[in-house]
Write an enzyme that holds these catalytic residues in place. Structure first.
Site, mmCIF file in Angstrom:
data_model
loop_
_atom_site.group_PDB
_atom_site.id
_atom_site.type_symbol
_atom_site.label_atom_id
_atom_site.label_comp_id
_atom_site.label_asym_id
_atom_site.label_seq_id
_atom_site.Cartn_x
_atom_site.Cartn_y
_atom_site.Cartn_z
ATOM 1 N N ASP A 1 4.212 0.165 12.298
ATOM 2 C CA ASP A 1 3.028 -0.401 11.498
ATOM 3 C C ASP A 1 2.935 -2.032 11.676
ATOM 4 O O ASP A 1 1.877 -2.712 11.545
ATOM 5 C CB ASP A 1 3.054 -0.262 9.976
ATOM 6 C CG ASP A 1 2.863 1.207 9.609
ATOM 7 O OD1 ASP A 1 2.495 1.766 10.305
ATOM 8 O OD2 ASP A 1 3.480 1.233 8.495
ATOM 9 N N ARG B 1 -0.837 14.203 13.041
ATOM 10 C CA ARG B 1 -0.257 13.819 11.714
ATOM 11 C C ARG B 1 0.117 15.217 11.047
ATOM 12 O O ARG B 1 -0.413 15.479 10.057
ATOM 13 C CB ARG B 1 -1.095 13.060 10.669
ATOM 14 C CG ARG B 1 -1.957 11.747 11.380
ATOM 15 C CD ARG B 1 -0.749 10.714 11.332
ATOM 16 N NE ARG B 1 -0.239 9.996 10.310
ATOM 17 C CZ ARG B 1 -0.823 9.181 9.702
ATOM 18 N NH1 ARG B 1 -2.039 8.676 9.973
ATOM 19 N NH2 ARG B 1 -0.371 8.689 8.513
ATOM 20 N N ARG C 1 -8.868 -0.995 4.214
ATOM 21 C CA ARG C 1 -7.971 0.065 3.574
ATOM 22 C C ARG C 1 -6.547 -0.404 3.116
ATOM 23 O O ARG C 1 -6.072 0.185 2.188
ATOM 24 C CB ARG C 1 -7.960 1.209 4.438
ATOM 25 C CG ARG C 1 -9.102 2.049 4.752
ATOM 26 C CD ARG C 1 -8.896 3.155 5.846
ATOM 27 N NE ARG C 1 -8.018 4.050 5.409
ATOM 28 C CZ ARG C 1 -8.201 5.332 5.885
ATOM 29 N NH1 ARG C 1 -9.094 5.754 6.874
ATOM 30 N NH2 ARG C 1 -7.298 6.284 5.357
ATOM 31 N N LYS D 1 0.941 -1.398 -0.103
ATOM 32 C CA LYS D 1 0.109 0.110 -0.063
ATOM 33 C C LYS D 1 0.976 1.256 -0.030
ATOM 34 O O LYS D 1 0.678 2.235 -0.799
ATOM 35 C CB LYS D 1 -0.909 -0.007 1.207
ATOM 36 C CG LYS D 1 -1.677 1.314 1.616
ATOM 37 C CD LYS D 1 -2.450 1.337 2.859
ATOM 38 C CE LYS D 1 -1.939 1.636 4.190
ATOM 39 N NZ LYS D 1 -1.523 2.924 4.339
ATOM 40 N N ASN D 2 1.980 1.076 1.145
ATOM 41 C CA ASN D 2 2.644 2.591 1.114
ATOM 42 C C ASN D 2 3.640 2.731 0.085
ATOM 43 O O ASN D 2 4.101 3.898 0.052
ATOM 44 C CB ASN D 2 3.271 2.494 2.625
ATOM 45 C CG ASN D 2 2.114 2.675 3.688
ATOM 46 O OD1 ASN D 2 1.060 3.178 3.350
ATOM 47 N ND2 ASN D 2 2.585 2.336 4.696
ATOM 48 N N CYS E 1 -5.837 7.368 9.151
ATOM 49 C CA CYS E 1 -6.439 6.512 10.463
ATOM 50 C C CYS E 1 -6.008 7.398 11.790
ATOM 51 O O CYS E 1 -5.214 8.334 11.737
ATOM 52 C CB CYS E 1 -5.085 5.323 10.429
ATOM 53 S SG CYS E 1 -5.941 4.011 9.445
HETATM 54 N N1 EPU Z 1 6.038 14.152 11.190
HETATM 55 C C1 EPU Z 1 6.067 15.489 11.713
HETATM 56 N N2 EPU Z 1 5.685 16.414 10.529
HETATM 57 C C2 EPU Z 1 5.549 16.188 9.310
HETATM 58 C C3 EPU Z 1 5.432 14.768 9.030
HETATM 59 C C4 EPU Z 1 5.524 13.872 10.063
HETATM 60 O O1 EPU Z 1 6.177 16.105 12.692
HETATM 61 O O2 EPU Z 1 4.991 16.807 8.706
HETATM 62 C C5 EPU Z 1 5.777 13.296 12.327
HETATM 63 C C6 EPU Z 1 4.631 12.692 12.587
HETATM 64 O O3 EPU Z 1 3.881 13.435 13.668
HETATM 65 C C7 EPU Z 1 4.854 11.340 13.298
HETATM 66 C C8 EPU Z 1 6.130 10.998 12.493
HETATM 67 O O4 EPU Z 1 6.645 12.129 11.953
HETATM 68 O O5 EPU Z 1 5.249 11.249 14.703
HETATM 69 C C9 EPU Z 1 5.997 10.105 11.432
HETATM 70 O O6 EPU Z 1 4.840 10.420 10.285
HETATM 71 P P1 EPU Z 1 5.187 10.266 8.885
HETATM 72 O O7 EPU Z 1 5.095 11.689 8.181
HETATM 73 O O8 EPU Z 1 6.427 9.330 8.508
HETATM 74 O O9 EPU Z 1 4.334 9.471 8.616
HETATM 75 P P2 EPU Z 1 3.355 9.293 7.158
HETATM 76 O O10 EPU Z 1 4.167 9.565 5.994
HETATM 77 O O11 EPU Z 1 2.040 10.081 7.409
HETATM 78 C C10 EPU Z 1 3.578 6.926 6.632
HETATM 79 C C11 EPU Z 1 2.801 5.913 6.420
HETATM 80 C C12 EPU Z 1 2.470 5.317 7.672
HETATM 81 C C13 EPU Z 1 3.276 4.923 8.660
HETATM 82 C C14 EPU Z 1 4.258 6.048 9.015
HETATM 83 C C15 EPU Z 1 5.542 5.653 9.619
HETATM 84 C C16 EPU Z 1 2.075 6.155 4.176
HETATM 85 C C17 EPU Z 1 0.956 6.326 3.467
HETATM 86 N N3 EPU Z 1 1.874 6.182 5.469
HETATM 87 O O12 EPU Z 1 2.723 7.752 7.042
HETATM 88 O O13 EPU Z 1 1.650 4.192 7.480
HETATM 89 O O14 EPU Z 1 2.972 4.511 9.842
HETATM 90 O O15 EPU Z 1 4.823 6.577 7.499
HETATM 91 O O16 EPU Z 1 6.181 4.771 9.081
HETATM 92 O O17 EPU Z 1 3.114 5.885 3.917
HETATM 93 C C18 EPU Z 1 -0.065 2.744 7.747
HETATM 94 O O18 EPU Z 1 0.116 1.896 6.774
HETATM 95 O O19 EPU Z 1 -0.885 1.885 8.639
HETATM 96 C C19 EPU Z 1 0.476 3.877 8.039
HETATM 97 C C20 EPU Z 1 -0.420 4.420 9.156
#
Ligand code: EPU
Length: 417
Positions: A304, A118, A397, A20-21, A113
């Site tokens: 995850d 976020r 999802r 997915k990711n 989620c």
């Molecule tokens: N963060 C910030 N600022 C930002 C972005 C993130 O402070 O601008 C912080 C967040 O608060 C959090 C951490 O960084 O504490 C991780 O957030 P990240 O941005 O890395 O998460 P994401 O990119 O929104 C992706 C995956 C998630 C997975 C996380 C961590 C996708 C579409 N989603 O999310 O996947 O948990 O990286 O590995 O790639 C899932 O598949 O169940 C899922 C939630």
């Protein structure tokens, strides 16, 4: 709702689907191009939602089995499905390709989620650094401007989708971009691979920097395969250890992406064997022992897989300690384990203890997010009595045909209204 009936013991094999990711950023980055065919795309809720969004932007989409063909020749911003964009976190990935194409974009803040805050500051800071200016209201983000030329140093605090957005944003920007503290998860590497094969000049380094030398153009038509899902694979490792008759074979197991996770599994006492050709045989494992673990950025233990690992620990002798450093609501699902007579103790939003082993009992429980939902399926498989899981849309999802895959392994699992 899902109904899972006790006392079927699983055997045989499972095929891991596309990630997915990985698929989500590939679909988004495809909007830079004219026509793209992606193979091994999982048929799951988040992908269907992103496809609905790009269709609303005029992209023609043909999604047959796991092959997705996208034609971007009529792309425009006029019909954007803003309601759907609010619902999925991955809609933020459209920011960079749309900005590149149109020079200005206004999108709603993305949802996703229920796992904690976020923020998207890392995405916006990086885009501002390369020439765009932003204006946020309570509900939406407006960015516009012109890409600046020249060398740039960006930093993204290991955020995954922010790294992906900034890679896509800089591929065609003239100059050398260095992204520091970049996420290097297998799905980020898959995006880099996709763009490199089209002619982008990107190097991903294991010190968490990514170098991009801007190119003038990339191949407008392309075909590529999504990597398999190491998180789904890890999920089946726990399932095999706790619920198989003797063992299960996991094909396309992404073993190289699971080093930290498999290391912890071994410490708990899970028995597995690398059968070659990316097949992992996981044996039913007993006499498990409590461990301490902490989620981390890749190549650390993936957040995850935290919830499914907690189910494994509920069967381990002693007191396990879990530290979830990434998301502050992601341990909350442990209240559902309690409903099944597990013994977790939430110490604070980032830390929990799990006392084991416990004899789990079937109950009606909820999916707090997609990973916690699948953890409840595994809990249901080892519990005495029937388990009913609500909010299964969360699970759907992110896990392709989870009912079919588990059903084929011999368990009684059905979707009811
Ligand atoms: N963060 C910030 N600022 C930002 C972005 C993130 O402070 O601008 C912080 C967040 O608060 C959090 C951490 O960084 O504490 C991780 O957030 P990240 O941005 O890395 O998460 P994401 O990119 O929104 C992706 C995956 C998630 C997975 C996380 C961590 C996708 C579409 N989603 O999310 O996947 O948990 O990286 O590995 O790639 C899932 O598949 O169940 C899922 C939630």
């Amino acid at each position: 709702m899902l109904k899972i009936t006790w006392d079927q013991r699983l055997s045989w094999a499972v095929e891991i689907s596309g990630s997915k990711n990985a698929a989500l950023p590939l679909i988004a980055a495809s909007l830079l191009l004219e026509k793209v065919t992606l193979h091994n795309v999982p048929r799951i809720g988040d992908i269907f939602s992103l496809l609905e969004i790009i269709k609303s932007l005029g992209v023609t989409v043909d999604f047959t089995e796991n092959t997705l063909v996208m034609d971007m020749s009529k792309i425009s911003l006029t019909g954007m499905n803003r309601e759907l964009m609010k619902k999925i976190r991955a809609s933020i990935l459209l920011l960079s390709p749309l900005l590149y194409r149109f020079g200005a974009v206004d999108i709603p803040f993305p949802g996703g989620c229920n796992i904690g805050k976020r923020p998207i500051d890392e995405h916006l800071n990086g885009l501002r650094e390369i020439g765009y200016s932003s204006m946020d209201s309570d509900e939406s983000i407006h960015l516009s401007g012109k890409l600046q030329e020249g060398d740039k140093n960006l930093s993204v605090g290991f955020a995954v989708t922010a790294t992906e957005n900034l890679i896509t944003a800089n591929v065609l920007r003239s100059g050398h971009t260095q992204i520091h503290l970049a996420a290097i998860e297998p799905h980020v590497a898959n995006l880099v691979d996709f763009l490199r094969k089209q002619g982008a000049n990107i190097t991903i380094n294991y010190d968490h920097t990514i170098d991009i030398i801007g190119v003038e153009k990339i191949n407008p038509v392309w075909e590529f395969s999504v990597v398999h899902d190491y998180i789904e694979s890890g999920t089946f490792v726990v399932l095999g250890a706790l619920a198989s008759q003797e063992y299960i074979d996991i094909h396309h197991a992404c073993i190289s992406g699971l080093t930290s996770f498999l290391g912890k599994c071994q410490e708990v006492g899970v028995r597995f064997e690398d059968r070659g050709n990316d097949t992992l045989r996981v044996f039913r494992s007993e006499h498990l022992k409590a461990v301490k673990f902490q989620t981390n950025i890749f190549p650390g233990f993936p957040t995850d897989l935290q919830s499914v690992f907690c189910i494994l620990l509920s069967q381990a002798e002693g007191v396990s300690r879990v530290q979830e450093i990434m998301f502050e609501w992601r341990l909350n699902f442990l209240v559902e384990l309690e409903k099944m007579k597990g013994h977790p103790a939430l110490m604070n939003p980032h830390e929990a203890l799990i006392f084991g082993p416990t004899h789990l009992r079937g109950a009606t429980v909820s999916s707090w997010d997609l990973r916690a939902g699948v953890a409840m399926i595994i809990a249901g498989l080892i519990a005495t009595g029937d388990t009913f899981i609500t909010n299964v849309e969360y699970i759907e999802r992110g896990y392709e045909d989870i009912i079919g895959k588990i059903g084929k392994l011999g368990v009684q699992i059905e979707r009811t209204e």
